[in-house]
Scaffold this motif. Sequence first.
Motif, short mmCIF file in Angstrom:
data_model
loop_
_atom_site.label_atom_id
_atom_site.label_comp_id
_atom_site.label_asym_id
_atom_site.label_seq_id
_atom_site.Cartn_x
_atom_site.Cartn_y
_atom_site.Cartn_z
N LEU A 14 0.85 -1.20 0.00
CA LEU A 14 0.00 0.00 0.00
C LEU A 14 0.89 1.25 0.00
N TYR A 15 1.89 1.23 -0.81
CA TYR A 15 2.86 2.33 -0.89
C TYR A 15 2.21 3.65 -1.30
N ASP A 16 2.54 4.72 -0.59
CA ASP A 16 2.14 6.08 -0.96
C ASP A 16 0.63 6.32 -0.88
N VAL A 17 -0.05 5.56 -0.04
CA VAL A 17 -1.48 5.74 0.15
C VAL A 17 -1.72 7.00 0.98
N GLU A 39 5.78 5.65 3.09
CA GLU A 39 5.50 6.98 2.54
C GLU A 39 4.01 7.28 2.40
N CYS A 40 3.24 6.83 3.38
CA CYS A 40 1.80 7.12 3.40
C CYS A 40 1.54 8.40 4.20
N ARG A 41 0.36 8.98 4.00
CA ARG A 41 -0.02 10.20 4.69
C ARG A 41 -1.47 10.11 5.14
N ASN A 42 -1.70 10.57 6.36
CA ASN A 42 -3.05 10.64 6.92
C ASN A 42 -3.82 9.32 6.78
N VAL A 59 6.13 7.81 7.24
CA VAL A 59 4.70 8.08 7.28
C VAL A 59 4.47 9.41 7.97
N ASP A 60 3.59 10.22 7.43
CA ASP A 60 3.21 11.50 8.03
C ASP A 60 1.73 11.46 8.36
N GLY A 61 1.43 11.34 9.64
CA GLY A 61 0.05 11.34 10.09
C GLY A 61 -0.56 9.95 10.04
N ALA A 62 -0.61 9.29 11.21
CA ALA A 62 -1.22 7.96 11.28
C ALA A 62 -1.91 7.78 12.62
#
Length: 122
Positions: A14-17, A39-42, A59-62
């Motif tokens: 689920l890369y870059d989701v 590299e996922c966000r939110n 990851v930014d925001g999890a």
Amino acid sequence: MIYENKNYDEERALYDVENATVRNCTFAGEADGESALKECRNIKVDSCLFELRYPFWHVDGAEISNITMTETCRAALWSDNDVSIEKSTLHGIKALRECKNVKLSECDIDSEEFGWRCADIL
């Protein structure tokens, strides 16, 4: 987007989701892939099992809750920002590394080298 009741074993599944919910999924299997949520966000991740390496890198925001990371889930969260983890099991080595602004609540942590070079773990 909602990813629910799936099994993922491939590399960067689920890369870059972005702006997604991952619920009741398993990250394990023959393909032995790494970096499932790199590299996922939110993202919101709930009631998932992680047995593969490096699932949450950059990851930014999890919002992570009710997950299990087994001893084979190495270096699970690395270089992540703004993460909350609640009611979860973190049993892989190096569970948190170089992360900023991490809130932990009601977690079972058995992880050598936990919190290495992290800032603002609450």
